[in-house]
Design an enzyme around this catalytic site. Structure first.
Site, PDB file in Angstrom:
ATOM      1  N   HIS A 231      32.947  33.003  47.143  1.00  0.00           N
ATOM      2  CA  HIS A 231      32.731  34.018  46.715  1.00  0.00           C
ATOM      3  C   HIS A 231      32.081  34.759  47.285  1.00  0.00           C
ATOM      4  CE1 HIS A 231      33.800  36.410  43.103  1.00  0.00           C
ATOM      5  NE2 HIS A 231      32.968  36.963  43.253  1.00  0.00           N
ATOM      6  N   TYR A 235      32.827  39.615  48.639  1.00  0.00           N
ATOM      7  CA  TYR A 235      31.697  40.583  48.823  1.00  0.00           C
ATOM      8  C   TYR A 235      31.765  41.276  50.147  1.00  0.00           C
ATOM      9  CZ  TYR A 235      31.420  39.697  43.673  1.00  0.00           C
ATOM     10  OH  TYR A 235      32.343  39.638  42.832  1.00  0.00           O
ATOM     11  N   HIS A 382      45.509  39.167  41.328  1.00  0.00           N
ATOM     12  CA  HIS A 382      44.115  39.431  41.058  1.00  0.00           C
ATOM     13  C   HIS A 382      44.032  39.801  42.345  1.00  0.00           C
ATOM     14  CE1 HIS A 382      39.803  39.925  40.720  1.00  0.00           C
ATOM     15  NE2 HIS A 382      40.107  38.366  41.138  1.00  0.00           N
ATOM     16  N   PHE A 383      44.323  38.666  43.585  1.00  0.00           N
ATOM     17  CA  PHE A 383      43.224  38.811  44.880  1.00  0.00           C
ATOM     18  C   PHE A 383      44.365  40.018  45.777  1.00  0.00           C
ATOM     19  CE2 PHE A 383      44.777  34.592  46.277  1.00  0.00           C
ATOM     20  CZ  PHE A 383      46.329  34.882  47.249  1.00  0.00           C
ATOM     21  N   HIS A 384      45.489  39.821  45.186  1.00  0.00           N
ATOM     22  CA  HIS A 384      46.153  41.314  45.903  1.00  0.00           C
ATOM     23  C   HIS A 384      46.054  42.927  45.644  1.00  0.00           C
ATOM     24  CE1 HIS A 384      48.846  38.745  47.759  1.00  0.00           C
ATOM     25  NE2 HIS A 384      48.729  39.464  48.379  1.00  0.00           N
ATOM     26  N   ARG A 447      50.705  28.774  40.980  1.00  0.00           N
ATOM     27  CA  ARG A 447      50.801  29.275  42.595  1.00  0.00           C
ATOM     28  C   ARG A 447      51.046  28.358  43.916  1.00  0.00           C
ATOM     29  NH1 ARG A 447      44.037  30.645  43.943  1.00  0.00           N
ATOM     30  NH2 ARG A 447      45.127  31.219  46.123  1.00  0.00           N
ATOM     31  N   ARG A 448      51.412  28.864  44.560  1.00  0.00           N
ATOM     32  CA  ARG A 448      51.001  27.796  45.406  1.00  0.00           C
ATOM     33  C   ARG A 448      52.402  27.052  46.049  1.00  0.00           C
ATOM     34  NH1 ARG A 448      45.985  26.744  44.672  1.00  0.00           N
ATOM     35  NH2 ARG A 448      44.331  28.079  45.454  1.00  0.00           N
TER      36      ARG A 448
HETATM   37 FE1  HAS Z   1      38.416  37.924  42.374  1.00  0.00          FE
HETATM   38  C1  HAS Z   1      39.269  35.007  42.403  1.00  0.00           C
HETATM   39  C2  HAS Z   1      36.120  36.655  39.466  1.00  0.00           C
HETATM   40  C3  HAS Z   1      35.912  40.643  42.033  1.00  0.00           C
HETATM   41  C4  HAS Z   1      39.263  38.527  45.411  1.00  0.00           C
HETATM   42  N1  HAS Z   1      39.180  36.504  43.426  1.00  0.00           N
HETATM   43  C5  HAS Z   1      39.651  35.260  43.519  1.00  0.00           C
HETATM   44  C6  HAS Z   1      40.067  34.811  44.644  1.00  0.00           C
HETATM   45  C7  HAS Z   1      40.585  35.926  45.344  1.00  0.00           C
HETATM   46  C8  HAS Z   1      39.206  37.011  44.670  1.00  0.00           C
HETATM   47  C9  HAS Z   1      40.752  36.209  46.898  1.00  0.00           C
HETATM   48  O1  HAS Z   1      35.332  34.977  37.381  1.00  0.00           O
HETATM   49  C10 HAS Z   1      41.276  33.841  44.413  1.00  0.00           C
HETATM   50  C11 HAS Z   1      40.308  32.450  45.866  1.00  0.00           C
HETATM   51  C12 HAS Z   1      41.308  31.509  45.611  1.00  0.00           C
HETATM   52  O2  HAS Z   1      42.427  31.279  46.959  1.00  0.00           O
HETATM   53  O3  HAS Z   1      41.404  30.965  44.967  1.00  0.00           O
HETATM   54  N2  HAS Z   1      36.468  38.625  40.858  1.00  0.00           N
HETATM   55  C13 HAS Z   1      35.779  38.543  39.698  1.00  0.00           C
HETATM   56  C14 HAS Z   1      35.132  38.932  39.884  1.00  0.00           C
HETATM   57  C15 HAS Z   1      35.398  40.024  40.132  1.00  0.00           C
HETATM   58  C16 HAS Z   1      35.683  39.650  41.521  1.00  0.00           C
HETATM   59  C17 HAS Z   1      34.280  38.421  38.094  1.00  0.00           C
HETATM   60  N3  HAS Z   1      37.717  39.221  43.463  1.00  0.00           N
HETATM   61  C18 HAS Z   1      37.224  40.326  44.077  1.00  0.00           C
HETATM   62  C19 HAS Z   1      37.339  41.407  44.308  1.00  0.00           C
HETATM   63  C20 HAS Z   1      37.578  40.377  45.352  1.00  0.00           C
HETATM   64  C21 HAS Z   1      38.023  39.010  45.001  1.00  0.00           C
HETATM   65  C22 HAS Z   1      35.995  42.564  44.419  1.00  0.00           C
HETATM   66  C23 HAS Z   1      38.268  41.254  47.027  1.00  0.00           C
HETATM   67  C24 HAS Z   1      38.258  41.657  48.064  1.00  0.00           C
HETATM   68  N4  HAS Z   1      37.521  36.498  40.802  1.00  0.00           N
HETATM   69  C25 HAS Z   1      37.203  36.521  39.921  1.00  0.00           C
HETATM   70  C26 HAS Z   1      37.446  34.371  39.374  1.00  0.00           C
HETATM   71  C27 HAS Z   1      38.149  33.650  40.354  1.00  0.00           C
HETATM   72  C28 HAS Z   1      38.851  34.717  41.346  1.00  0.00           C
HETATM   73  C29 HAS Z   1      36.704  33.400  38.042  1.00  0.00           C
HETATM   74  C30 HAS Z   1      38.908  32.532  40.482  1.00  0.00           C
HETATM   75  C31 HAS Z   1      40.318  32.420  39.627  1.00  0.00           C
HETATM   76  C32 HAS Z   1      40.520  31.153  39.269  1.00  0.00           C
HETATM   77  O4  HAS Z   1      39.933  30.257  38.050  1.00  0.00           O
HETATM   78  O5  HAS Z   1      40.793  31.032  39.980  1.00  0.00           O
HETATM   79  C33 HAS Z   1      34.443  41.586  39.999  1.00  0.00           C
HETATM   80  O6  HAS Z   1      33.310  41.854  41.613  1.00  0.00           O
HETATM   81  C34 HAS Z   1      34.794  42.680  39.431  1.00  0.00           C
HETATM   82  C35 HAS Z   1      33.931  43.465  39.438  1.00  0.00           C
HETATM   83  C36 HAS Z   1      34.784  45.381  39.352  1.00  0.00           C
HETATM   84  C37 HAS Z   1      35.044  45.929  38.662  1.00  0.00           C
HETATM   85  C38 HAS Z   1      35.810  47.228  38.797  1.00  0.00           C
HETATM   86  C39 HAS Z   1      35.020  48.151  39.644  1.00  0.00           C
HETATM   87  C40 HAS Z   1      35.512  49.631  39.589  1.00  0.00           C
HETATM   88  C41 HAS Z   1      34.961  50.579  40.641  1.00  0.00           C
HETATM   89  C42 HAS Z   1      36.676  51.216  40.238  1.00  0.00           C
HETATM   90  C43 HAS Z   1      36.332  53.044  39.805  1.00  0.00           C
HETATM   91  C44 HAS Z   1      37.405  53.660  40.002  1.00  0.00           C
HETATM   92  C45 HAS Z   1      36.674  55.316  40.473  1.00  0.00           C
HETATM   93  C46 HAS Z   1      38.778  56.071  40.505  1.00  0.00           C
HETATM   94  C47 HAS Z   1      35.833  55.722  40.036  1.00  0.00           C
HETATM   95  C48 HAS Z   1      34.173  46.249  36.929  1.00  0.00           C
HETATM   96  C49 HAS Z   1      34.176  50.753  41.290  1.00  0.00           C
HETATM   97  C50 HAS Z   1      38.588  56.442  38.808  1.00  0.00           C
HETATM   98  C51 HAS Z   1      39.315  57.852  38.716  1.00  0.00           C
HETATM   99  C52 HAS Z   1      40.098  57.899  37.865  1.00  0.00           C
HETATM  100  C53 HAS Z   1      40.686  59.582  37.397  1.00  0.00           C
HETATM  101  C54 HAS Z   1      40.496  57.228  36.629  1.00  0.00           C
END
Ligand code: HAS
Length: 558
Positions: A231, A235, A382-384, A447-448
């Protein structure tokens, strides 16, 4: 050896040192090469998965999927992160000393050797175990040794980077460290703490097992040690992108960042909360008590906070900029953003993807809801749209200014246009592909696994529309990869100029405010980090040795 302290950090004339630039370029060449190989494997695996195509030499689905995952998720990202962080330090703290640079090069060559060893095993079909290399899938020992060398290589490079950061602090006692340098230090410390988990499982479990020295392996423990690293790995990918969002993008817009202190706090929260949450990848695993799963779910919700802080900061920057340009009403500022500057557009599209990407993460982390999506292709979606969109698009934006900066060139009109095409083609491809993945995942597509594995033609026909959408999206992404490679060639060849592209570094609205002292009290930061890890992991890991889990009773690693 130059050392930057005052306003020269923000000057467009301050450059990455030439010798450091060569090391950065070497890392970036690997990034381009890995993108091409990993992207091609990605396209081919979709075709083979559909069951409609066969490749020569019996090249199979799992082999291609492993190549795709290892080369893009591990190799490409690691070389980018090392290269970018060295550039960021050299640009904001000053040039590396001979010994710091030597560590950077040694790390680079060790990573190269490890990558070649692992890639050779995957090519020989001796390591088709996917990038997560879960037991009981077993690869050739050389694959594990290769992966271990890749990690060791990053440690060596990171040692040089940390030496550069701490040298700046020693030479400028009591002064606020340059923000970008500080951010690299946080990412590097997090990396060292979390890679201990994967190093332990590879050295003490996988290598002895794959060499045949032991017959079995403690699967629960190996998965837990992997996700203890897995995990924070996400980050480790994300934070360099956040470095660009916080410290580069405001300067690209010609405005100031929101708050230097807030940015530092967000990074500290990542250090604290990205490691004690790995069990959220194991919510359906047997052998881990529900209480500890629940605790890690709560901690996962803490690691969402710094991303929300980042979203807030970026909105503040965009709105402030737009209003300075004369925007009135609630959302008028949106129109004023620099829509023809590829450095901005690449990043902004990435941010847009991160809104559903982050929401998906929150769904994944939400206890029982995880049971609906776990091991379905939703997770791949999700991860893409996390690592595969906000992160990689920001890496592209960084390469867009970094490559001409270190090779003495400029982003000309053609390069900027290629950058815009890259952003739009990537968005189109990733949009279609990831939508199909989320959608099919909700309907239970695993998946997979290949079509034939999950039930033959009848069941597969249910998902055929999604499969076609994925192939269409994947094809656009492949076109985008070709554009990216052309862009990198354009940025590193052709005539040099006297006044190369700048590496933009922004000032902040609270630039003159003193830094919050404790965020650079490394002893305190490391103690809190370790304390949280001990709370989250001591009991579940102890239970893996002591409770009656098949194959894991007694103090057994194997
Ligand atoms: Fe995830 C599975 C939970 C973030 C990557 N994640 C994965 C896997 C990968 C991955 C590779 O809890 C699969 C691993 C595998 O092969 O099995 N993930 C989270 C949570 C977050 C999160 C809570 N993941 C990421 C990030 C990744 C990533 C970042 C890659 C870089 N993830 C999970 C969980 C799994 C998981 C479970 C396991 C699932 C399972 O069952 O296998 C958080 O960090 C997300 C927080 C992000 C936000 C978004 C904030 C938005 C921003 C953009 C603002 C936009 C602006 C522009 C300013 C709350 C900062 C807007 C302008 C306008 C005008 C609209």
């Amino acid at each position: 050896m130059s050392n930057y302290t005052g306003s020269e950090i923000f000057s467009s004339k301050t450059k990455v040192d030439k010798k450091d630039g060569k090391l950065v370029l070497a890392n970036m060449i690997w990034v381009s090469f890995a993108l091409l190989i990993g992207g091609t494997a990605g396209l081919l695996q979709t075709l083979v998965r559909s069951g409609q195509f066969e490749l020569p030499f019996g090249i199979g689905y799992y082999q291609l999927l492993t190549l795709h995952g290892v080369i893009l998720a591990l190799v490409m990202t690691f070389f980018f992160i090392m290269g970018f962080q060295i550039a960021a330090l050299s640009r904001t703290a000053g040039s590396f000393s001979t010994s710091e640079l030597r560590l950077g090069w040694t790390g680079f060559w060790v990573m190269t050797a490890g990558t070649l060893m692992s890639a050779a095993m995957i090519a020989l079909n001796e390591a088709s175990v996917l990038y997560t290399f879960y037991a009981p899938l077993q690869a050739h020992a050389v694959h594990y040794i290769g992966l271990a060398l890749v990690i060791v290589g990053t440690w060596i490079s990171v040692a040089g980077q940390l030496m550069r950061y701490f040298r700046w602090r020693k030479e400028n006692k009591g002064q606020k460290t340059p923000l970008l340098s500080y951010m690299t230090a946080i990412n590097n410390v997090m990396w060292i703490v979390c890679t201990i988990g994967v190093a332990a499982t590879v050295l003490f479990q996988f290598i002895p097992w794959s060499l045949g020295w032991v017959e079995t392996i403690n699967i629960s423990l190996s998965r837990t040690l992997f996700w203890y690293f897995g995990h924070p790995l996400v980050y480790f990918w994300l934070l360099p992108a956040y470095m660009v969002w916080y410290a580069v993008i405001p300067k690209v817009l010609g405005t100031k960042g929101f708050s230097d202190n807030l940015a530092r706090l967000a990074f500290v929260l990542f250090l604290f909360f990205s490691i004690p949450v790995g069990i959220h990848h194991q919510l359906v695993d047997p052998g881990i008590d529900a209480f500890w799963k629940g605790l890690q779910v709560v901690l996962t919700f803490m690691v969402i906070v710094p991303s929300l802080m980042t979203a807030f900061s970026m909105f503040a920057v965009f709105e402030t900029y737009g209003r300075k340009q004369g925007a009135r009403g609630l959302l008028d500022w949106f129109k004023k953003l620099p829509w023809t500057d590829a450095r901005f557009v690449l990043v902004f599209i990435g941010m847009l993807f991160f809104i559903p990407g982050g929401l998906g993460g929150i769904i994944n982390a939400s206890g029982q809801m995880n049971q609906l999506v776990h091991n379905t292709i939703w997770i791949v979606g999700h991860f893409h749209i996390t690592v595969g969109a906000p992160v990689i698009l920001t890496y592209f934006a960084a390469m867009l200014f970094l490559l001409p900066h270190i090779t003495g060139r400029k982003i000309d009109k053609i390069a900027n246009r290629l950058g815009l095409f890259l952003a739009y083609t990537w968005a189109l491809g990733m949009g279609i592909m990831s939508l199909a993945m989320h959608w099919a995942g909700l309907r239970g597509a695993p998946r997979r696994s290949t079509f034939s594995e999950y039930g033959g033609a009848d069941i597969a026909s249910e998902w055929i529309t999604y499969q076609v959408m994925q192939a269409v999206g994947g094809s656009f992404l492949f076109i985008a990869i070709i554009i990216a490679i052309l862009l990198f060639l354009k940025l590193t060849t052709g005539p040099k100029v006297n006044d190369p592209e700048e590496f933009p570094v922004a000032m902040f609205m609270d630039q003159e405010e003193p830094v919050v002292k404790w965020v650079e009290n490394w002893r305190l930061l490391i103690i809190i980090t370790i304390f949280l890890i001990l709370i989250a992991y001591t009991v579940p890991v102890t239970q893996m040795f002591t409770e009656n889990i098949p194959g894991a009773k007694g103090f057994k690693l194997w």
